[in-house]
Design a protein around this motif. Structure first.
Motif, PDB file in Angstrom:
ATOM      1  N   GLY A   1      39.319  38.665  49.950  1.00  0.00           N
ATOM      2  CA  GLY A   1      40.052  38.496  48.695  1.00  0.00           C
ATOM      3  C   GLY A   1      39.366  39.057  47.472  1.00  0.00           C
TER       4      GLY A   1
ATOM      5  N   GLU B   1      50.570  40.798  40.503  1.00  0.00           N
ATOM      6  CA  GLU B   1      49.972  39.566  41.035  1.00  0.00           C
ATOM      7  C   GLU B   1      50.522  39.210  42.413  1.00  0.00           C
ATOM      8  OE1 GLU B   1      49.854  36.241  38.415  1.00  0.00           O
ATOM      9  OE2 GLU B   1      49.564  37.458  36.624  1.00  0.00           O
TER      10      GLU B   1
ATOM     11  N   VAL C   1      46.457  30.635  43.022  1.00  0.00           N
ATOM     12  CA  VAL C   1      45.287  31.271  42.415  1.00  0.00           C
ATOM     13  C   VAL C   1      44.096  30.322  42.529  1.00  0.00           C
ATOM     14  CG1 VAL C   1      44.321  32.227  40.293  1.00  0.00           C
ATOM     15  CG2 VAL C   1      46.747  32.535  40.807  1.00  0.00           C
ATOM     16  N   PRO C   2      42.957  30.796  42.999  1.00  0.00           N
ATOM     17  CA  PRO C   2      41.787  29.915  43.093  1.00  0.00           C
ATOM     18  C   PRO C   2      41.420  29.344  41.722  1.00  0.00           C
ATOM     19  CG  PRO C   2      41.397  31.993  44.250  1.00  0.00           C
ATOM     20  CD  PRO C   2      42.678  32.151  43.492  1.00  0.00           C
TER      21      PRO C   2
ATOM     22  N   ASN D   1      42.129  45.172  45.820  1.00  0.00           N
ATOM     23  CA  ASN D   1      41.999  43.856  46.439  1.00  0.00           C
ATOM     24  C   ASN D   1      41.642  44.039  47.903  1.00  0.00           C
ATOM     25  OD1 ASN D   1      44.310  41.303  47.497  1.00  0.00           O
ATOM     26  ND2 ASN D   1      42.225  40.997  46.850  1.00  0.00           N
TER      27      ASN D   1
ATOM     28  N   LEU E   1      35.170  33.622  45.488  1.00  0.00           N
ATOM     29  CA  LEU E   1      35.929  34.830  45.183  1.00  0.00           C
ATOM     30  C   LEU E   1      35.052  35.734  44.321  1.00  0.00           C
ATOM     31  CD1 LEU E   1      38.628  36.445  45.100  1.00  0.00           C
ATOM     32  CD2 LEU E   1      39.129  35.231  42.974  1.00  0.00           C
TER      33      LEU E   1
ATOM     34  N   TRP F   1      44.620  36.216  48.202  1.00  0.00           N
ATOM     35  CA  TRP F   1      43.478  35.433  47.750  1.00  0.00           C
ATOM     36  C   TRP F   1      42.582  35.041  48.910  1.00  0.00           C
ATOM     37  CZ3 TRP F   1      42.938  35.950  42.799  1.00  0.00           C
ATOM     38  CH2 TRP F   1      44.060  36.054  41.974  1.00  0.00           C
ATOM     39  N   ASN F   2      41.345  34.721  48.598  1.00  0.00           N
ATOM     40  CA  ASN F   2      40.405  34.338  49.647  1.00  0.00           C
ATOM     41  C   ASN F   2      40.754  32.995  50.270  1.00  0.00           C
ATOM     42  OD1 ASN F   2      39.746  33.043  47.190  1.00  0.00           O
ATOM     43  ND2 ASN F   2      37.684  32.597  47.921  1.00  0.00           N
TER      44      ASN F   2
END
Length: 794
Positions: free
Chosen positions: A251, A443, A455-456, A417, A226, A448-449
């Protein structure tokens, strides 16, 4: 800039009666060219291949020096921080204001070094802090950094590290990208990313450098990172449309220059045409690239556009029907006006400063009298314009309040993003904003990737769970640590605890070491195996003593019983029975009264027992001494009454000691909190060690005296010398109690009580068996020896 100038010139409230003019130069981002262009504008030299002619609709403008007109009083430029620093230093002695729309180095905020510099772009400090806040917010504690090998990159890392200080966020590595060696540097940075365990990578560099980095990552098949993007590439359409970016950089979270709409600007762009602006070289070049033709020759003048000739142009002439109305590209896309809006603000800031300068304002002379100051457009001094720029404060047509804080404007950024669309392409989505140092983030809007809502995670070491504490690894960053379980009696009830907390004395840690629970009271009970065993031994001792007592009662007239002082023997048996019984008082839950009686009963019973043995030994010694000539009167001093009195005297001393001890500082039931463990022993705490020592010491004193006397009488001539039996019994008695002291001190909890009970039982059994077993053997099994003749025989 042209649109803003023309919009201001049409305004009836801003600079009424005054029309702005402009010259445009292309520095190609090269400092020498930027210096040449700036000096040309200030000095009035208009001979340049990059110069754009003044629009024909400008009525009044700042005329050039050398032709009887005034030079340009303000320059909007210095797009890079490096160029801005150079230009500001050159123009400062001339007091010419320089206003940049993309120079973001924090160093330019220094008013002492750059007094004439202004900008509509926020300082990079704010975006670096915003990215650091993102890392802290999402608990990314292990981050890699790839930066440009210049002030832009190094400043970003410095500010980022200052912001994360104390937040337990660490940089796993810092790789640099140098444009001159971008291929090799990008390869090295990609290998560093691949080798690192960091899953979040901060990139502060130009978009062309990032494009090469993504290409190298794609070759290494690194697609699970990310990226945190700076404003220099977070909105790059070139990267968004690049197929490699879709594989490597899904992401992306980035900081972008705040976007704002500019009403009418899209119509302005789409209405542009070289035929209306024949001297606009930039538009001419764009037209050739977009439509593949050369704009038509000016019909009225029969001239080609500036700096163009029929020999230079090999493209076919345009038909004149070409239009930008249907063209869709980055040039006509006005949905994300970022740097564009900064330029728009810069023009309006200059216009408002000029408006303030040209308006008649009340001032104060040196004599203190109010005077009215009005400036003519033909007599504007750059220094005066710079003073008014410092005080400028206005509301833009978009309703935004604008003002300078020194050289800077209030920091405003967008948070973006990169999200994948249904067809697999990347699009940029607005997910929040930055106002100064405040972060506003949605959020739930982030993609996300990983493709999930989670959340990573990017950490060097997983957070220590409750029940453990952090232990830093030697020579490694604080983000890399081991998790050490809390010790017994300590807990940690939070994730990532640095220390384990000690439980209060009345509590102990649970098995998971996450909470303190009340300690369980433990004592020597009648239900447990040890308690049952000791109870059985005590009851057996009482039973055996009673049996011996019954035997002696039944055979009280026999020589064996009568010859060994039957009265003291019966008293000794009673005292032994009390010794066995008193041991039972040590078993069970201690109470106030049991703690007092158990020690008193123990002390008095044993003193009574040892006193009987001592008197018996004295009687034996006296009997044999009285048999010598001239010692007949010795036995008168050791008659039955004297024997009973001696036993009573010795016992009373112990009774007095016990009364004083129990009156002043008696033992009390108290949990032994000093012993570690969930179970805490409830025992009789000796409040006065002196009292307990006196009780034991007195018993030991009588025991030693009895042993000494018995030892002296062991060889007296007699067929059945009781002194020998007393010697053996006292040896056992003393050995038991000598061993008792260290064993009692070293035994934990209830086992100390068990040691004391065992000592009582062992010494009692020793006395019982050594003294009475041989007698019972003769009485019951060898009756032929239980005669006066046999006892008197030598």
């Amino acid at each position: 800039m042209v649109f803003a100038v023309e919009e201001i010139n049409r305004s009836k409230t801003l600079l009424p009666g005054v029309k702005l003019g402009y010259h445009i130069r292309d520095s190609c981002a090269l400092p020498p060219w930027a210096i040449q262009a700036a000096l040309s504008l200030v000095g009035g030299d208009s001979i340049s291949c990059d110069a754009a002619a003044l629009p024909s609709n400008i009525e009044e403008h700042f005329e050039k020096r050398g032709a009887g007109h005034q030079s340009v009083p303000l320059i909007i430029g210095g797009s890079s921080s490096k160029n801005a620093q150079i230009l500001s230093r050159i123009l400062a002695p001339l007091s010419v204001p320089l206003m940049s729309y993309t120079a973001s180095c924090p160093c330019l905020s220094d008013r002492l070094q750059f007094p004439n510099f202004f900008r509509t772009m926020a300082s990079d400090i704010y975006q670096a802090r915003a990215i650091a806040q993102l890392a802290i917010r999402f608990k990314w504690t292990w981050i890699g950094a790839v930066i440009a090998n210049n002030d832009y990159g190094y400043m970003a890392v410095k500010v980022f590290q200052e912001e994360i200080q104390g937040a337990e966020v660490c940089l796993a590595f810092v790789a640099t990208l140098e444009r001159e060696n971008i291929g090799r540097n990008a390869r090295r940075a990609a290998l560093a990313i691949q080798a690192s365990t960091a899953r979040v990578i901060l990139v502060f560099s130009w978009y062309t450098d990032v494009r090469e980095l993504f290409l190298q990552l794609d070759k290494l098949n690194v697609t699970d990172r990310l990226f945190l993007a700076s404003e220099a590439w977070s909105t790059s359409g070139n990267l968004l449309q690049n197929p490699v970016s879709r594989k490597v950089a899904g992401g992306v979270l980035g900081v972008a220059i705040r976007s704002a709409p500019v009403p009418g600007f899209e119509h302005f762009l789409r209405s542009l045409n070289p035929s209306h602006r024949p001297h606009d070289e930039f538009l001419h070049e764009f037209w050739e690239k977009e439509f593949g033709c050369s704009p038509s020759i000016n019909a009225s003048s029969n001239e080609f556009p500036a700096n163009s000739s029929p020999e230079k142009t090999s493209l076919p002439p345009c038909s004149g029907t070409e239009s930008l109305e249907e063209v869709q590209n980055l040039f006509t896309d006005t949905s994300q006006l970022r740097v564009t809006y900064n330029v728009y603000l810069a023009v309006y800031a200059a216009a408002h400063a000029l408006h303030s300068l040209l308006s008649c304002s009340n001032g104060e002379s040196s004599s203190g009298q109010n005077i009215s100051a009005c400036y003519s457009p033909k007599h504007i001094k750059p220094r005066k314009l710079m003073e008014h720029l410092n005080r400028v404060n206005f509301t833009t047509p978009q309703g935004e309040v604008f003002y300078f804080q020194g050289a800077d404007v209030p920091a405003k950024y967008d948070l973006v993003n990169w999200q994948k669309t249904a067809d697999g392409k990347l699009k940029m989505v607005l997910i929040g904003r930055v106002d100064g140092f405040d972060l506003h983030l949605n959020e739930s809007a982030i993609q996300w990737n990983t493709g999930s809502n989670q959340v990573p995670v990017s950490v060097c070491s997983e957070s220590c769970p409750p029940g453990t504490r952090k232990a830093n690894r030697k020579g490694e960053p604080i983000c890399c640590f081991d998790c050490i379980p809390c010790a017994d009696g300590e807990i940690s009830n939070t994730t990532g605890s640095l220390h384990c907390e000690r439980c209060p004395p009345e509590f102990w840690s649970n098995a998971e070491r996450t909470t303190c629970i009340p300690r369980q009271l433990d004592f020597l009970s009648f239900e447990e195996t040890l308690g049952i065993t000791l109870t059985a031994l005590a009851v057996s001792g009482v039973t055996v003593t009673t049996a011996v007592f019954m035997v002696f009662i039944h055979f009280r007239q026999t020589p064996m019983v009568r010859a060994n002082n039957s009265e003291l023997s019966f008293l000794l048996l009673v005292s032994l029975k009390l010794c066995f019984l008193c041991s039972l008082m040590f078993i069970g839950r201690p109470s106030v009264w049991s703690c007092r009686f158990q020690q008193a009963a123990f002390g008095i019973s044993f003193v009574l027992c040892v006193s009987c043995l001592q008197v018996k030994t004295i009687v034996v010694l006296a009997a044999f001494r009285s048999a010598r000539p001239g010692a007949e009167a010795l036995m008168k001093w050791f008659g039955p009454s004297q024997q009973r009195g001696s036993v009573c005297f010795f016992s009373c001393i112990q009774i007095i000691i016990c009364i004083i001890w129990l009156s002043l500082s008696p033992p009390v039931p108290q949990p032994d909190l000093d012993i570690p463990g969930l179970k805490v022993t409830l025992k009789c705490n000796m409040s006065s060690v002196v009292g307990f020592s006196l009780v034991l010491g007195y018993i030991g004193l009588l025991g030693c005296i009895s042993l000494l006397l018995a030892f002296l009488a062991r060889k007296l001539p007699d067929n059945f010398n009781e002194a020998k039996l007393i010697t053996f019994s006292m040896l056992i008695f003393c050995a038991v109690w000598v061993a008792f002291v260290p064993a009692y001190i070293s035994s934990p909890g209830k086992y100390a009580v068990a040691v004391e009970i065992f000592a009582i039982l062992a010494s009692s059994y020793g006395l019982l068996l050594c003294i009475f077993a041989p007698k019972c053997f003769i009485i019951l099994l060898r009756p032929e020896k239980n005669t006066k003749k046999h006892l008197m025989a030598r």
